[in-house]
Structure formats: structure tokens, C-alpha cells
Design an enzyme around this catalytic site. Structure first.
Site, mmCIF file in Angstrom:
data_model
loop_
_atom_site.group_PDB
_atom_site.id
_atom_site.type_symbol
_atom_site.label_atom_id
_atom_site.label_comp_id
_atom_site.label_asym_id
_atom_site.label_seq_id
_atom_site.Cartn_x
_atom_site.Cartn_y
_atom_site.Cartn_z
ATOM 1 N N TYR A 32 0.832 -1.327 -0.019
ATOM 2 C CA TYR A 32 0.202 -0.037 0.081
ATOM 3 C C TYR A 32 0.980 1.363 0.126
ATOM 4 O O TYR A 32 0.721 2.247 -0.821
ATOM 5 C CB TYR A 32 -1.028 -0.198 1.103
ATOM 6 N N PHE A 34 3.816 1.256 -0.954
ATOM 7 C CA PHE A 34 4.518 1.388 -2.136
ATOM 8 C C PHE A 34 3.834 2.522 -3.302
ATOM 9 O O PHE A 34 3.804 3.096 -4.059
ATOM 10 C CB PHE A 34 4.888 0.123 -2.543
ATOM 11 N N LEU A 81 27.537 -22.801 -25.227
ATOM 12 C CA LEU A 81 28.565 -23.548 -24.061
ATOM 13 C C LEU A 81 28.864 -24.719 -25.070
ATOM 14 O O LEU A 81 27.780 -25.472 -25.406
ATOM 15 C CB LEU A 81 27.797 -23.553 -23.065
ATOM 16 N N GLU A 110 28.161 -22.622 -11.429
ATOM 17 C CA GLU A 110 27.108 -21.885 -11.311
ATOM 18 C C GLU A 110 25.854 -22.911 -11.918
ATOM 19 O O GLU A 110 26.212 -23.917 -12.261
ATOM 20 C CB GLU A 110 26.984 -20.625 -12.262
ATOM 21 N N LYS A 112 22.949 -23.595 -14.341
ATOM 22 C CA LYS A 112 22.573 -23.458 -15.863
ATOM 23 C C LYS A 112 20.897 -23.179 -15.776
ATOM 24 O O LYS A 112 20.230 -24.154 -15.749
ATOM 25 C CB LYS A 112 22.833 -24.482 -16.881
ATOM 26 N N ASP A 114 17.334 -22.266 -17.363
ATOM 27 C CA ASP A 114 16.602 -22.627 -18.556
ATOM 28 C C ASP A 114 15.574 -21.736 -18.900
ATOM 29 O O ASP A 114 14.476 -21.681 -18.497
ATOM 30 C CB ASP A 114 15.956 -24.077 -18.491
ATOM 31 N N ARG A 133 19.679 -13.171 -27.348
ATOM 32 C CA ARG A 133 20.786 -13.758 -28.344
ATOM 33 C C ARG A 133 20.706 -13.890 -29.541
ATOM 34 O O ARG A 133 21.815 -13.714 -30.363
ATOM 35 C CB ARG A 133 21.137 -14.951 -27.696
ATOM 36 N N GLU A 169 19.664 -14.611 -17.937
ATOM 37 C CA GLU A 169 18.736 -15.580 -18.540
ATOM 38 C C GLU A 169 17.288 -14.930 -18.033
ATOM 39 O O GLU A 169 17.336 -14.729 -16.745
ATOM 40 C CB GLU A 169 18.964 -16.857 -17.830
ATOM 41 N N TYR A 221 24.612 -13.383 -14.909
ATOM 42 C CA TYR A 221 25.767 -14.408 -14.730
ATOM 43 C C TYR A 221 27.081 -14.003 -15.536
ATOM 44 O O TYR A 221 28.175 -14.588 -15.340
ATOM 45 C CB TYR A 221 25.567 -15.631 -14.911
ATOM 46 N N LYS A 308 25.455 -31.178 -18.078
ATOM 47 C CA LYS A 308 24.075 -31.452 -18.015
ATOM 48 C C LYS A 308 23.603 -32.316 -17.131
ATOM 49 O O LYS A 308 24.268 -33.546 -16.845
ATOM 50 C CB LYS A 308 23.535 -31.986 -19.477
ATOM 51 N N CYS A 402 -14.045 -40.255 -32.251
ATOM 52 C CA CYS A 402 -13.755 -39.944 -30.574
ATOM 53 C C CYS A 402 -13.843 -41.148 -29.830
ATOM 54 O O CYS A 402 -14.800 -41.936 -29.929
ATOM 55 C CB CYS A 402 -14.866 -38.996 -30.370
ATOM 56 N N CYS A 405 -17.388 -41.057 -27.673
ATOM 57 C CA CYS A 405 -18.581 -41.159 -28.469
ATOM 58 C C CYS A 405 -18.743 -41.728 -29.838
ATOM 59 O O CYS A 405 -19.772 -41.467 -30.402
ATOM 60 C CB CYS A 405 -19.060 -39.722 -28.223
ATOM 61 N N CYS A 420 -13.386 -33.343 -31.096
ATOM 62 C CA CYS A 420 -14.904 -34.188 -31.391
ATOM 63 C C CYS A 420 -15.898 -32.968 -31.401
ATOM 64 O O CYS A 420 -15.986 -32.283 -30.426
ATOM 65 C CB CYS A 420 -14.995 -35.042 -30.074
ATOM 66 N N CYS A 426 -21.237 -35.987 -26.122
ATOM 67 C CA CYS A 426 -19.885 -36.554 -25.689
ATOM 68 C C CYS A 426 -19.365 -36.465 -23.891
ATOM 69 O O CYS A 426 -19.331 -35.310 -23.841
ATOM 70 C CB CYS A 426 -18.754 -35.874 -26.768
HETATM 71 P P1 AMP Z 1 23.300 -23.586 -24.832
HETATM 72 O O1 AMP Z 1 21.712 -23.083 -25.570
HETATM 73 O O2 AMP Z 1 22.981 -25.062 -24.725
HETATM 74 O O3 AMP Z 1 24.411 -23.522 -26.137
HETATM 75 O O4 AMP Z 1 23.820 -23.233 -23.560
HETATM 76 C C1 AMP Z 1 24.322 -21.827 -23.711
HETATM 77 C C2 AMP Z 1 23.191 -21.058 -22.938
HETATM 78 O O5 AMP Z 1 23.044 -21.320 -21.734
HETATM 79 C C3 AMP Z 1 23.570 -19.572 -22.881
HETATM 80 O O6 AMP Z 1 23.461 -18.812 -24.172
HETATM 81 C C4 AMP Z 1 22.892 -19.037 -21.818
HETATM 82 O O7 AMP Z 1 21.675 -18.336 -22.222
HETATM 83 C C5 AMP Z 1 22.545 -20.304 -20.741
HETATM 84 N N1 AMP Z 1 22.985 -20.160 -19.649
HETATM 85 C C6 AMP Z 1 22.251 -20.267 -18.483
HETATM 86 N N2 AMP Z 1 22.754 -20.120 -17.313
HETATM 87 C C7 AMP Z 1 24.027 -19.923 -17.556
HETATM 88 C C8 AMP Z 1 25.111 -19.638 -16.682
HETATM 89 N N3 AMP Z 1 25.090 -19.621 -15.448
HETATM 90 N N4 AMP Z 1 26.327 -19.260 -17.392
HETATM 91 C C9 AMP Z 1 26.232 -19.081 -18.946
HETATM 92 N N5 AMP Z 1 25.251 -19.502 -19.468
HETATM 93 C C10 AMP Z 1 24.173 -19.971 -18.751
HETATM 94 ZN ZN ZN Z 2 -16.565 -37.418 -28.482
#
Ligand code: AMP
Ligand code: ZN
Length: 664
Positions: A32, A34, A81, A110, A112, A114, A133, A169, A221, A308, A402, A405, A420, A426
Site C-alpha cells: 500500500y 509503495f 556453451l 553456477e 544453468k 533454462d 541472443r 537469463e 551471470y 547437463k 472420438c 462417443c 470431437c 460426448c
Molecule cells: P546452450 O543454449 O545449450 O548452447 O547453452 C548456452 C546458454 O546457456 C547460454 O546462452 C545461456 O543463455 C545459458 N545459461 C544459463 N545459465 C548460464 C550460466 N550460469 N552461465 C552461462 N550461460 C548460462
Molecule cells: Zn466425443
């Protein structure tokens, strides 16, 4: 204090609070307070356009529309990477790099993340641009969208280099992802497949206001630039954190590959408790001089390696394919598998998505398939182990009818799914619609659950939601697990739902794309279901926030004879199909043409109630004072800047009591 100083003070304060909330997860003021500060700033900014700053915290809500994203060449290339999958791979890597550099090597480990990779450019502590990228050498300019992500600092603190790029990321935490999917399911749309694609898709939305609504986060990162006077990766993470970036604290500095493996083993298990998706560990040579000596291959730095996580993917046998029918009639093929352990759970089923997917991967019953679990709700099959295919295997023929039904399935151009079309005969569609009708946010019928609905349909006691109102206790008692008391609760619950407000009924009847918010808008605008049923497309789209897709869906719904009959029956049973007299009675036109600004804290009503009172009586509520404001309703602790502004513009102030007398 001058307006300029006041603006700059508020901007700084809001930046600190944003940082506390979104980067450190430890807010020190209430939402609030804020909001009050933000409002005050917005008001001042409206009054003083000469102090406009694209990096003002007030602009986090978005607004910019990008029709085409410009391509921008990265000043420093964004590499990919190399991947490793075993201790041997890592030891090989270490052997290779030890030949190229002198001295001991330390590593920063670190996670990785996704998501979608992003490069942010800062100059003199201000965010200048944000670029995806792309192909590594050039990407899309998504700056106006990235500005809306609250954990991205727009201004930095501390002592930072004059110019640098920082990479990271953009991720969508599971919580936010699931919430977005719940909302999509509610309006009958297909859920998003996984957080990563949804995150990268979000960056390419044209309307930044939409991006602002998505709970995206930005994890950083890597710092890149010239003359940065930083000596190690670990140090650069600490620096970035001090300048205001969200840098995951799990990063660890280690001295050997064995320590790296320990980090991998730990996170392979514990990552399942993290709020976002990770798919491995990234190991980086810590010393930046050593990094420089090592350099890059055409594709990736020699000084970094991704590892991985293993348990991600397993192989198992596909025993059969079954087909599920959803509330909207959409067919989803599901793989039934030999149970197998994957990412800490036993997996028995996997999604196959649609006919194209099955065809593309040539998935056949009896195959040994690879299953992966990402952010998806259920795991998916990513490929077939062709070396293990039985000799007599047969190409999968997608169903044409289906499974529930036997109606011939339909598929429209450009739609990946089969449907369907047997709307009213159904079972899963019929049951699904009634389950939606009784659900908590809809009619919230106490004493009636989803399973009972299925039983009632099976026993042919009901075929649509209007039939619920004809059920008798004697009819339901014979059902499985029903007792005298529970039957009575059911009947009472159904009866009580007749009191549910029109806007919720409108949501409950399940018009595609009409979620809770849209239902509210329509109810408020049209006031009755009859008025909505009569509205034309042009009329519907003229309502705030109603687009063509929704308008068409509304029109289609009422074009059906069957729907009109069901609605007619609901009406006869006494379900609220218009805004009730009571609600209407509280609505007048007294305030028509008048615009109010509400400020401060009130005694007998909340701010929300007060605003509703204004709207119910035909008035408009605005958030900032301008020459168009008719009155300011001033409560306790009204902001001093608002008061000054009202006085300057000669706008009358009303106390809470004065306002309430106004409307009675
Ligand atoms: P890849 O897409 O498999 O070639 O992996 C490379 C991508 O991993 C980079 O472009 C980053 O976007 C991602 N990534 C995620 N975490 C990290 C991290 N801690 N350091 C570097 N790259 C990272
Ligand atoms: Zn159906």
C-alpha cells in the site's frame, strides 16, 4: 523542495523498494505504501513532463508497443556453451585447458538456468538496451519489454564501469507459469507447454503492458566489456549483485574437478526445490586473465563448460497410446509407459501433444522411447530408440473417431489438435462443462464435486448444468458414496447457487475465452444476459478490453439454439441472469459526467468500496488530479502533493461524510 528534487527523491526511494522486493525478496514497506509513493510520483510526472525519464520506476507497467523488433549487432558476441555429461568429460576438459594456461585453476560453479538469454547494456548506470541472443552475433532489440521486468535494475547503485554489457537469463518461475496456465485453462485455451518457451515468447510480445503482467525474472551471470578492472568471474558476480542485479547466490568457487562434481551432485537433487527450471551446471575458469588466454572456439568459450544433469532423460517402453477428450472437445494423445523413475518421481504416462508430433517422431507402440521432464506438467517423449524397434512394429494410425462417443473427429486448418464436434453427446465434454459451472470461482456449489457430476451424467440424471436445478434428493441418494445428509447438502448447494451474482453466472456458463475478468466487464456493460445475446460484433468490440476473438465466441455461443434453451431454463429456475435489483438499486446516475480522485485513508468504507460507490453511481474514478477532475475525495493522510495540486487547480475537496451525503 522543488518538484524536480521531489521527483528524483521518489524515484530513488521506489528503486530501493523495487530492489528489496524483486531482487532481495525482502520488502521493507507495505504494498500500500509503495502504491502511494508510486501514485505521487506519477502525479508529479504528469505535471512536470520536462523531467521525463525513460528509466523512471513509474514506467514499469509498460505501455510501449513494438510492431517489429529491430535487429542489433552485439558488440561482444554471445557464445553458446560446450556440453559435458560425465566426470571423464570434465577431466578431459581440464587436461586441455591446463596445456594452455599457467598456474592453478579455480572454477566458479553456477547453475544453468533454462530460459531466454539476454544481453543488457548499461551506460553511466542506466539501462540503454536489451537484446536477445539471436544467432550470437545479432539479436532482437526487446528493450521496452525488458524494462517491465522488475528485477532488471533501470539505474545502478555503487561504483560501476561507465559502460558494460551484462548477460543473463530471463526465466519464468514455476509458480507464475502454473498460474498463467490455470488462467488459460479457465478460458478454454491450451496451456503453455513449458516455462522456457513461454519466457522467450513473452519477450517478443508486441504490447509491453502484457509483458509487465507476466511474472518474469532476470538472473545475471556474466559481465562483458572493455577495461572493467575485474579479475575473476566470482568477483564479477559479487559486483553485479552490489550494483543491484539479481545474481543467484548458489554460485560457488572451487579448486578441483572433484569439487565441481560435488556441486553437480548436490544440485542434481536440490534443484527440484528451486523456483525455476535448471538443466545443468556451468563451470567457468575463475581467473579472467586465464580466461583471456584460453579464448574461444568458433562456437563457445574454452574457459567454460556446461554439465547437463543426467536424470533428466530416461528410456522406457511405450505400451499403448490412449486419447483424452477435454471440456472443449480437444483430443490429447497420451503415452502409457512402463513405469520408470525420472527426476524423483515415477512416470507412467507422457504427453504426445498431437498427431503431427507422433508422425514427426514416428512413435509406435512397442518402441523404446526417451522421456524427458522439463517444466511441463507431465513429461514428454522426445525421441525413439530405433535400435530397439521390434521388427513387426506398425506405424501409428491416429484415431479418426472420438474414443468416448465414436463421432468422426474434425481438424481445422492451422490447428494442431483434433476435436470431437459432438458437443452435447460426448461425455467428457458434457461433464467438463458442468464441472466448470460448479467450480469455486464460478457457481461454487457446495456439496457437489467433480466426481459426483460424472456419476450424475452417467446415471443420465443430468445432461447440462441447467438440469442440476431439477435434481431431487431421492434421485441422488442411490448414487455411489451418497448418504442422506450428503444428498441434502447437494440439493441445498444447488439451491443456494441461485443467489450467485450475474457476473459469475456469466463466467460459469463457459463461453470460450470469457474468463472471470471478461465476464465482469460484459456484465457491467450489458447488465443482462438478454442484452449480451442481442449484441452485434461491432457492439461487443466497442466494450473496453473485448477483442474480436472474444466477441465472435460470444456470438457463436448465443447463435446455438441449444444454448438459448439452456439459458432460458436457468432463467426459469431463478438463476441470476441480470444484475440484481439490489445491485441496480445501489446504482444511480447522480454522478454522471463527474470525475473523482480518491486519496488517503477512510473510516467507514475502504478505498475500493469508495471507488465502487463512485462507479455505481455513474461517476468516473481517475488516478491523478488534473483540470478534468471534478472532486477530490480526501481521507486521512492524503498525500500533500495531491492537496497542493487540488488547491492550485481549484478543485473542491470532499470529506468522506460529504461524499456519502452526496449520493444518498
Ligand atoms: P546452450 O543454449 O545449450 O548452447 O547453452 C548456452 C546458454 O546457456 C547460454 O546462452 C545461456 O543463455 C545459458 N545459461 C544459463 N545459465 C548460464 C550460466 N550460469 N552461465 C552461462 N550461460 C548460462
Ligand atoms: Zn466425443
Amino acid at each position: 523542495m522543488t518538484a524536480k528534487d521531489q521527483i528524483s527523491k521518489l524515484r530513488n526511494e521506489l528503486r530501493v523498494h523495487n530492489h528489496n522486493y524483486y531482487v532481495l525478496d525482502t520488502p521493507i514497506i507495505t504494498d500500500y505504501d509503495f502504491d502511494i509513493k508510486l501514485k505521487t510520483l506519477q502525479d508529479l510526472e504528469v505535471k512536470h513532463p520536462e523531467f521525463y525519464d525513460v528509466n523512471s520506476p513509474s514506467l514499469r507497467v509498460g505501455g510501449a508497443i513494438t510492431k517489429n523488433f529491430d535487429t542489433i549487432v552485439h558488440e561482444h558476441r554471445m557464445y553458446s556453451l560446450d556440453n559435458s555429461y560425465s566426470k571423464e568429460d570434465l577431466l578431459d576438459w581440464e587436461t586441455r585447458i591446463k596445456k594452455l594456461v599457467d598456474g592453478d585453476i579455480q572454477y566458479t560453479c553456477e547453475l544453468k538456468y533454462d530460459g531466454a538469454s539476454i544481453s543488457l547494456t548499461y551506460e553511466n548506470g542506466s539501462l540503454i538496451k536489451a537484446v536477445t541472443r539471436g544467432d550470437g552475433s545479432q539479436g532482437d532489440n526487446v528493450t521496452s519489454n525488458v524494462r517491465t521486468i522488475k528485477s532488471v535494475p533501470l539505474k545502478l547503485t555503487g561504483s560501476f564501469p561507465a559502460k558494460f554489457d551484462i548477460r543473463g537469463e530471463i526465466v519464468l518461475p514455476f509458480d507464475g507459469f502454473n498460474k498463467m496456465n490455470e488462467e488459460r485453462l479457465e478460458i478454454g485455451e491450451e496451456p503453455y507447454r513449458n516455462p522456457r518457451n513461454t519466457a522467450s515468447g513473452s519477450l517478443k510480445l508486441q504490447d509491453s503492458t502484457e509483458v509487465a503482467k507476466r511474472p518474469l525474472e532476470c538472473l545475471l551471470y556474466n559481465i562483458t566489456g572493455n577495461n572493467l578492472s575485474i579479475e575473476s568471474q566470482f568477483e564479477s558476480l559479487e559486483n553485479a549483485r552490489n550494483w543491484g542485479f539479481k545474481v543467484p547466490t548458489v554460485a560457488k568457487l572451487v579448486n578441483s574437478i572433484d569439487d565441481v562434481l560435488e556441486f553437480v551432485d548436490y544440485w542434481d537433487v536440490h534443484r527440484h526445490n528451486l523456483p525455476y527450471e535448471t538443466d545443468g551446471v556451468v563451470i567457468k575458469v575463475n581467473n579472467l586473465f586465464q580466461q583471456e588466454e584460453l579464448g574461444y572456439t568458433a562456437k563457445a568459450p574454452r574457459w567454460a563448460m556446461a554439465y547437463k544433469f543426467k536424470a533428466e532423460r530416461v528410456s522406457t517402453r511405450l505400451n499403448s497410446i490412449s486419447y483424452q477428450v477435454g471440456r472443449t472437445g480437444a483430443i490429447t494423445p497420451v503415452a502409457n509407459l512402463d513405469p520408470v523413475e525420472l527426476a524423483g518421481t515415477t512416470v507412467k504416462r507422457a504427453s504426445l501433444h498431437n498427431a503431427d508430433q507422433i508422425e514427426k517422431l514416428d512413435i509406435r507402440v512397442g518402441d523404446e522411447v526417451f522421456v524427458e521432464k522439463g517444466g511441463e506438467i507431465i513429461p514428454k517423449i522426445i525421441s525413439v530408440d530405433l535400435t530397439k524397434r521390434p521388427s513387426h512394429s506398425e506405424i501409428t494410425q491416429y484415431i479418426t473417431e472420438c474414443p468416448e462417443c465414436n463421432t468422426t473427429l474434425e481438424r481445422t486448418e492451422g490447428d494442431a489438435k483434433h476435436y470431437c464436434p459432438n458437443y452435447s453427446g460426448c461425455a467428457p465434454q458434457v461433464v467438463g462443462r458442468i464441472q466448470h459451472y460448479i467450480s469455486r470461482k464460478a457457481m461454487d456449489i457446495e456439496g457437489l464435486g467433480g466426481e459426483t457430476v460424472a456419476l450424475l451424467v452417467k446415471a443420465e440424471l443430468i445432461t447440462n448444468y441447467s438440469d442440476l436445478y431439477q435434481l431431487t434428493k431421492d434421485q441422488v441418494i442411490p448414487l455411489e458414496r451418497m448418504a442422506d445428509k450428503s444428498a441434502e447438502n447437494l440439493i441445498n448447494g444447488v439451491e443456494a447457487s441461485k443467489q450467485i451474482q450475474f457476473e459469475r453466472v456469466l463466467y460459469a456458463i463457459g463461453i470460450r475465452f470469457v474468463g472471470e475478468t471478461v465476464a465482469k466487464k460484459l456484465a457491467k456493460h450489458y447488465k443482462s444476459i438478454d442484452a449480451i445475446a442481442k449484441a452485434s460484433i461491432e457492439d461487443l468490440v466497442s466494450v473496453d478490453e473485448i477483442g474480436e476473438r472474444i466477441a465472435e465466441s460470444v456470438l457463436n455461443f448465443f447463435a446455438s439454439e441449444e444454448h438459448r434453451e439452456i439459458i432460458e431454463r436457468l432463467k426459469q429456475f431463478g438463476v441470476q441472469l441480470e444484475i440484481s435489483a439490489e445491485v441496480l438499486a445501489n446504482q444511480t446516475d447522480i454522478l454522471i459526467g463527474k470525475t473523482f480522485v480518491v486519496s488517503g485513508v477512510f473510516e467507514s468504507v475502504s478505498r475500493t468500496e469508495l471507488k465502487k460507490l463512485i462507479e455505481d453511481n455513474g461517476g468516473k474514478v481517475a488516478s491523478s488530479i488534473s483540470s478534468k477532475t471534478s472532486y477530490v475525495v480526501a481521507g486521512d493522510k492524503m498525500g500533500p502533493s495531491k492537496r497542493t495540486k487540488a488547491e492550485q487547480l481549484n478543485i473542491p475537496l470532499l470529506t468522506e461524510q460529504e461524499f456519502l451525503r452526496f449520493i444518498v
